[in-house]
Design a protein around this motif. Structure first.
Motif, PDB file in Angstrom:
ATOM      1  N   UNK A 126      -2.263   7.196   9.434  1.00 24.46           N
ATOM      2  CA  UNK A 126      -2.311   6.827   8.011  1.00 24.46           C
ATOM      3  C   UNK A 126      -0.913   6.398   7.570  1.00 24.46           C
ATOM      4  N   UNK A 127      -0.845   5.365   6.771  1.00 29.20           N
ATOM      5  CA  UNK A 127       0.436   4.905   6.246  1.00 29.20           C
ATOM      6  C   UNK A 127       0.342   4.811   4.726  1.00 29.20           C
ATOM      7  N   UNK A 128       1.410   5.230   4.052  1.00 29.02           N
ATOM      8  CA  UNK A 128       1.527   5.100   2.599  1.00 29.02           C
ATOM      9  C   UNK A 128       2.572   4.039   2.290  1.00 29.02           C
ATOM     10  N   UNK A 129       2.468   3.429   1.117  1.00 30.45           N
ATOM     11  CA  UNK A 129       3.436   2.389   0.769  1.00 30.45           C
ATOM     12  C   UNK A 129       4.773   2.960   0.318  1.00 30.45           C
ATOM     13  N   UNK A 130       4.867   4.288   0.213  1.00 25.86           N
ATOM     14  CA  UNK A 130       6.122   4.924  -0.175  1.00 25.86           C
ATOM     15  C   UNK A 130       6.344   6.170   0.676  1.00 25.86           C
ATOM     16  N   UNK A 131       7.532   6.731   0.563  1.00 30.20           N
ATOM     17  CA  UNK A 131       7.858   7.895   1.384  1.00 30.20           C
ATOM     18  C   UNK A 131       7.171   9.157   0.890  1.00 30.20           C
ATOM     19  N   UNK A 132       6.903   9.235  -0.400  1.00 32.64           N
ATOM     20  CA  UNK A 132       6.271  10.410  -0.999  1.00 32.64           C
ATOM     21  C   UNK A 132       4.808  10.092  -1.291  1.00 32.64           C
ATOM     22  N   UNK A 133       3.867  10.742  -0.616  1.00 35.30           N
ATOM     23  CA  UNK A 133       2.449  10.446  -0.861  1.00 35.30           C
ATOM     24  C   UNK A 133       2.039  10.642  -2.317  1.00 35.30           C
ATOM     25  N   UNK A 134       2.682  11.587  -3.008  1.00 29.74           N
ATOM     26  CA  UNK A 134       2.330  11.840  -4.404  1.00 29.74           C
ATOM     27  C   UNK A 134       2.726  10.676  -5.306  1.00 29.74           C
ATOM     28  N   UNK A 135       3.712   9.878  -4.882  1.00 28.77           N
ATOM     29  CA  UNK A 135       4.161   8.728  -5.671  1.00 28.77           C
ATOM     30  C   UNK A 135       3.582   7.417  -5.155  1.00 28.77           C
ATOM     31  N   UNK A 136       2.861   7.473  -4.040  1.00 27.68           N
ATOM     32  CA  UNK A 136       2.332   6.254  -3.432  1.00 27.68           C
ATOM     33  C   UNK A 136       1.190   5.675  -4.260  1.00 27.68           C
ATOM     34  N   UNK A 137       1.055   4.365  -4.212  1.00 18.63           N
ATOM     35  CA  UNK A 137      -0.054   3.676  -4.866  1.00 18.63           C
ATOM     36  C   UNK A 137      -1.145   3.355  -3.853  1.00 18.63           C
ATOM     37  N   UNK A 138      -0.724   2.919  -2.664  1.00 15.39           N
ATOM     38  CA  UNK A 138      -1.678   2.484  -1.649  1.00 15.39           C
ATOM     39  C   UNK A 138      -1.489   3.250  -0.344  1.00 15.39           C
ATOM     40  N   UNK A 139      -2.566   3.273   0.431  1.00 13.69           N
ATOM     41  CA  UNK A 139      -2.511   3.809   1.791  1.00 13.69           C
ATOM     42  C   UNK A 139      -3.475   3.004   2.649  1.00 13.69           C
ATOM     43  N   UNK A 140      -3.342   3.142   3.947  1.00  9.00           N
ATOM     44  CA  UNK A 140      -4.259   2.487   4.882  1.00  9.00           C
ATOM     45  C   UNK A 140      -4.407   3.380   6.104  1.00  9.00           C
ATOM     46  N   UNK A 141      -5.587   3.371   6.698  1.00  5.32           N
ATOM     47  CA  UNK A 141      -5.876   4.168   7.886  1.00  5.32           C
ATOM     48  C   UNK A 141      -6.210   3.257   9.062  1.00  5.32           C
ATOM     49  N   UNK A 142      -5.977   3.778  10.262  1.00  2.00           N
ATOM     50  CA  UNK A 142      -6.478   3.115  11.458  1.00  2.00           C
ATOM     51  C   UNK A 142      -7.860   3.671  11.775  1.00  2.00           C
ATOM     52  N   UNK A 143      -8.530   3.057  12.705  1.00  2.00           N
ATOM     53  CA  UNK A 143      -9.780   3.619  13.209  1.00  2.00           C
ATOM     54  C   UNK A 143      -9.452   4.820  14.096  1.00  2.00           C
TER      55      UNK A 143
END
Length: 308
Positions: A126-143
Motif C-alpha cells: 500500500x502506498x500513501x501520497x504523504x508520509x503520514x497516513x492520517x494526513x494523506x488524501x490518496x492511497x493505492x494498493x497492489x494485488x
C-alpha cells in the motif's frame, strides 16, 4: 563390523552436512520487493521519495499481509491505519533503495533478508501520497501476491508489484472530477481551487494545465491570456498580413495557429502553422492563407497538450 560402522557413520555425517548447508543458505536468501511503473498523482507527477533518509515529504509505503482469501481492507478513513486483518509487515517509503537521481521516479525497492519468513504468506503493498497516513488524501494498493517456490529463489531475486488506481483515504473509493478539468475534487480542494470550475481564475487556461506547469503559471491567479492580434495593411492587397500574440512563460511551449474561412458554413479550422518557441512575442505572416481579393477569416491560437 567395525569397518562397516565407520563407513555408515561417515556417510551419515556427509548427509547431515549437506542438509545443514542447505538450511544455512535458505536463511541467508533475500528478495527485493518493488514497483517498475512509477506511482503518480492525477497530474502525472511522481509520488515524492528519498533515498538517503526518511523525509516528511516522502510517500509512505506499507507491506502488509492479505487477509483470508486475499482480503484487502481499506485503511481507516480518519487515521489511515490498516485493518487488523491486514497485519503490517514492513514500513518503507518511495525512494527506498532507489539511488539518486531516480529516487524521485515514484518507485521503491525494499529488501527482505530473511526470505523464508515470506514463504507461504500472501501479501500486498500500500502506498500513501504523504508520509503520514492520517494526513494523506490518496492511497493505492497492489494485488495480493506470494513469493515464488524456494527452488526458484536463485533465479528470482526481485518480486515486482504494480499499484492500482488511487482511492480516497476518506472513503476507500476513487475520487471524482466534477468539473472535468482533469484534477479530482479532493486534490482541487487541497490546492485551493474550485472543484466546480475548470478554470478557477478565468484566464483561459484550465486548472490542470496551470497546475501541471506550476513552476511558471498560477492556478489560482490569472495569467496572461492568449490574445490574437491581427495586423492588416490599409491596402488589403498589400503586405504584410500579420497574426501575433504574447506567449506564456513556459519554456519550449508549442503553439498551433489555425485559420477558418468566413465564407463556407460548417468549415472547420485548419492548422496553418505550428512551432516551439521561447520568445515572449510571436509574429506570423499569414498572407498565404487569406484571400488577397477580400482578405478575411478567423484565426485562433492553441496549445496542444495531453493529460495522463
Amino acid at each position: 563390523m567395525k569397518m562397516d560402522f565407520q563407513w555408515k557413520w561417515i556417510g551419515a555425517a556427509c548427509v547431515l552436512a549437506l542438509f545443514a548447508g542447505t538450511d544455512a543458505g535458505a536463511q541467508e536468501a533475500s528478495v527485493f520487493i518493488g514497483n517498475t511503473n512509477p506511482v503518480t498523482d492525477a497530474l502525472g507527477r511522481n509520488f515524492p521519495g528519498s533515498w538517503s533518509s526518511p523525509s516528511s515529504e516522502c510517500a509512505r509505503v506499507e507491506i502488509r499481509k492479505a487477509g483470508p482469501g486475499g482480503l484487502i481492507v481499506a485503511p481507516d478513513s480518519e487515521t489511515g491505519e490498516g485493518s487488523p486483518l491486514n497485519e503490517l509487515v514492513r514500513v518503507s517509503r518511495i525512494g527506498m533503495n532507489v539511488e539518486p537521481p531516480d529516487e524521485h521516479l515514484g518507485k521503491f525497492m525494499e529488501e527482505f533478508t530473511d526470505r523464508p519468513a515470506l514463504a507461504g504468506t500472501t501479501n500486498f503493498v500500500r502506498v500513501f501520497d504523504r508520509s503520514d497516513p492520517a494526513a494523506a488524501i490518496y492511497y493505492a494498493d497492489t494485488a495480493p501476491f506470494q513469493d515464488v517456490p524456494s527452488d526458484q529463489w536463485d533465479f528470482t531475486p526481485y518480486l515486482y508489484v504494480e499499484f492500482g488506481a488511487l482511492k480516497l483515504v476518506s472513503t476507500g473509493a476513487p475520487d471524482v472530477d466534477s468539473d472535468g478539468d482533469g484534477i479530482p475534487d479532493a486534490m482541487e480542494g487541497d490546492m485551493g481551487l474550485d472543484a466546480g470550475n475548470p478554470d478557477t481564475d478565468g484566464d483561459g487556461y484550465d486548472d490542470w494545465f496551470e497546475a501541471h506547469y506550476d513552476d511558471y503559471l498560477l492556478a489560482g491567479e490569472p495569467d496572461r491570456p492568449l490574445e490574437v492580434q491581427i495586423t492588416a495593411p490599409a491596402d488589403l492587397a498589400a503586405d504584410p498580413h500579420i497574426v501575433s500574440w504574447w506567449t506564456i512563460p513556459v519554456p519550449g511551449m508549442t503553439y498551433w495557429l489555425d485559420y477558418r474561412s468566413p465564407w463556407v458554413d460548417g468549415v472547420e479550422y485548419t492548422n496553418i502553422w505550428s512551432g516551439t518557441f521561447t520568445d515572449t512575442y510571436l509574429e506570423i505572416d499569414v498572407e498565404d492563407w487569406v484571400q488577397t481579393d477580400d482578405p478575411k477569416g478567423f484565426f485562433r491560437v492553441r496549445i496542444p497538450y495531453s493529460r495522463p
